[in-house]
Design a protein around this motif. Structure first.
Motif, mmCIF file in Angstrom:
data_model
loop_
_atom_site.group_PDB
_atom_site.id
_atom_site.type_symbol
_atom_site.label_atom_id
_atom_site.label_comp_id
_atom_site.label_asym_id
_atom_site.label_seq_id
_atom_site.Cartn_x
_atom_site.Cartn_y
_atom_site.Cartn_z
ATOM 1 N N LEU A 162 -54.494 -49.868 53.045
ATOM 2 C CA LEU A 162 -53.000 -50.515 53.077
ATOM 3 C C LEU A 162 -51.975 -49.411 53.272
ATOM 4 O O LEU A 162 -50.740 -49.397 53.207
ATOM 5 N N PHE A 163 -52.618 -48.199 53.623
ATOM 6 C CA PHE A 163 -51.613 -46.984 53.988
ATOM 7 C C PHE A 163 -50.675 -47.330 54.921
ATOM 8 O O PHE A 163 -50.939 -47.703 56.033
ATOM 9 N N TRP B 259 -48.331 -48.457 52.819
ATOM 10 C CA TRP B 259 -47.414 -49.581 51.995
ATOM 11 C C TRP B 259 -47.468 -49.320 50.657
ATOM 12 O O TRP B 259 -46.643 -50.033 49.815
ATOM 13 N N GLU C 13 -44.966 -58.493 56.680
ATOM 14 C CA GLU C 13 -45.502 -57.488 57.599
ATOM 15 C C GLU C 13 -47.149 -58.210 58.214
ATOM 16 O O GLU C 13 -47.970 -58.091 57.127
ATOM 17 N N PRO C 14 -47.222 -58.543 59.074
ATOM 18 C CA PRO C 14 -48.635 -59.313 59.518
ATOM 19 C C PRO C 14 -49.796 -58.370 58.993
ATOM 20 O O PRO C 14 -50.849 -58.724 58.665
ATOM 21 N N LEU C 15 -49.572 -56.837 59.268
ATOM 22 C CA LEU C 15 -50.801 -56.198 59.133
ATOM 23 C C LEU C 15 -51.139 -55.937 57.487
ATOM 24 O O LEU C 15 -52.242 -56.075 57.387
ATOM 25 N N LYS D 271 -54.475 -57.724 55.856
ATOM 26 C CA LYS D 271 -55.575 -56.970 54.972
ATOM 27 C C LYS D 271 -55.832 -57.628 53.597
ATOM 28 O O LYS D 271 -57.034 -57.540 53.122
#
Lengths: 204, 231
Positions: free
Chosen positions: B97-98, B100, B119-121, B125
């Motif tokens: 999750l880099f 964040w 945040e969708p990304l 994850k």
């Protein structure tokens, strides 16, 4: 005759050991950097690493003014940007010269440089941590060399002292921490820099 | 004459070994750890077999940072046993999750997590990992009350140490549990472990170390496992 030879070997080995123990300790920073999970900007950028960044080296002096630790972080910086930039932009071209930008067909050229590097060692600060601060100057240029943006990014990394950890390992880990901090700060705040925001808006 | 001397030496050696043994027994009993665990529940918990948790160390403090080894220790123990829970390794999660969950960007409050999950990304994850709870571990082990001294000497006839040292370790850790589905803090588990370690040296130094951090890890993990399972 054999005794003289043995004595010579011992003297040479002792001298070599003495010289090596007196020399500066070199740390070539090595780390792995994950690719950021961020929204990609659908533009092509060229990236130019100047010789100053490629060969960046910082020397920490002892209290008596002797060279104590030499920290080489140029290559690891290039490795970091090589991991971060492709996640940020649709296409990234590494430029050997700034003048190659037009022929590379990029929308802008990114040229990072290190302005300041500071290292804090536990034996000097009396704290239980190795700390690294780095100040960068980030420049975004038009392909013809014109100005788009110029801003400062700072990063900080630290790692705690441990009984079995060498000073070199502490310096390496604190520097890698600072570089990860740079990557997170740079990738998340890029679009918030006023000049960059205006440039991005003009490209939409 | 020589036989008498060697007998004397044997006797002295025997006496020293006996003294060392006695000291070892005395201080093994003394090198104990006292552990206290507190639980503060703010909401109902429970976890399905397909869900997982991630245990992360807080590293925002200027004076200390939660050690990665302690976080890994808690994670390994929580995943053990019949009631074991699937734990995503900290390093894998943070890298995946880099950028964040870096010290500068990690959410400090549940409201920050809610913003982050927009945040969708990030939300994708977390959904891929099946994470139901994020556990933030914050704390450190401090050493205090160092006393005594040990001196060692080496001579032509051999070497040895003599003296006594002792110190106290205090581990203090909090685990805050965030429910990812409701963006709410569902509880906090605190553990405080203290113990005195001794290092007597009669010829040979005998370290009698109180396993303070290991006990704090065990206690926290057992309680956390029960808490997340809703027991």
């Amino acid at each position: 005759m054999i005794r003289v030879k043995k004595l010579k070997t011992v003297v040479i080995a002792s001298l070599a050991l003495f010289i090596s123990s007196c020399g500066v300790n070199s740390v070539v920073v090595q780390g792995s950097y994950p690719s950021p999970n961020i929204r990609q900007i659908p533009l092509a950028v060229g990236v130019y690493y100047g010789d100053e960044l490629r060969n960046f080296s910082y020397t920490e002096y002892s209290e008596t003014g002797k060279e104590e630790y030499k920290v080489d972080s140029g290559l690891t910086h290039i490795q970091l940007f090589g991991s971060v930039l492709p996640a940020m932009f649709a296409r990234v071209v590494v430029l050997d010269e700034l003048s190659d930008a037009t022929s590379a067909g990029v929308d802008a050229v990114f040229a990072p440089s290190i302005e300041e590097f500071q290292l804090a060692l536990p034996q000097k600060t009396r704290l239980d941590a190795y700390e690294v601060w780095v100040k960068y100057n980030m420049r975004l240029l038009a392909p013809d060399g014109g100005y788009i943006a110029d801003w400062v990014v700072t990063s900080y990394g630290k790692t705690p002292t441990e009984s079995m950890r060498s000073v070199e390992s502490g310096i390496n880990d604190a520097t890698v921490g600072a570089l990860r901090d740079l990557a997170s700060n740079f990738s998340l705040s890029f679009g918030s820099v006023p000049e960059v925001r205006d440039w991005l808006a003009s490209k939409q | 004459m020589t036989t008498d001397n060697s007998r004397k030496i044997k006797r002295i050696r025997g006496a020293l070994l006996q003294a060392t043994g006695a000291l070892a027994i005395i201080f093994t009993l003394g090198a104990c750890t006292t552990t206290t665990v507190d639980e503060f529940r703010q909401g109902a918990t429970g976890i399905e077999s397909h869900e997982s948790i991630v245990i992360l160390g807080r590293r925002q403090g200027s004076t200390y940072e939660t050690r990665e080894e302690f976080v890994n220790c808690v994670g390994q123990r929580v995943s053990r046993g019949a009631a074991g829970i699937r734990v995503i390794p900290e390093k894998e999660f943070i890298d995946s999750l880099f950028p964040w969950f870096e010290p500068r960007t990690a959410p400090l409050r549940t409201a920050d997590l809610q913003v982050l999950m927009e945040e969708p990304l990030v939300s994708q994850k977390i959904a891929d990992y099946g994470i139901r709870y994020i556990v933030w571990v914050d704390g450190q082990t401090e050493t205090s009350n160092r006393m005594g001294s040990i001196s060692c000497a080496v001579g032509p006839g051999g070497g040895g140490c003599f003296g006594f040292g002792s110190w106290e370790d205090d581990s203090n850790f909090d685990a805050r549990v965030w429910d990812v589905s409701s963006f709410a803090s569902v509880g906090t588990i605190s553990t405080d472990a203290t113990g005195q370690s001794y290092l007597p040296a009669v010829v040979v130094p005998i370290p009698l170390i109180a396993r303070v951090e290991a006990n704090a890890c065990n206690s926290l993990a057992v309680q956390l496992q029960q808490f997340v399972n809703g027991d």
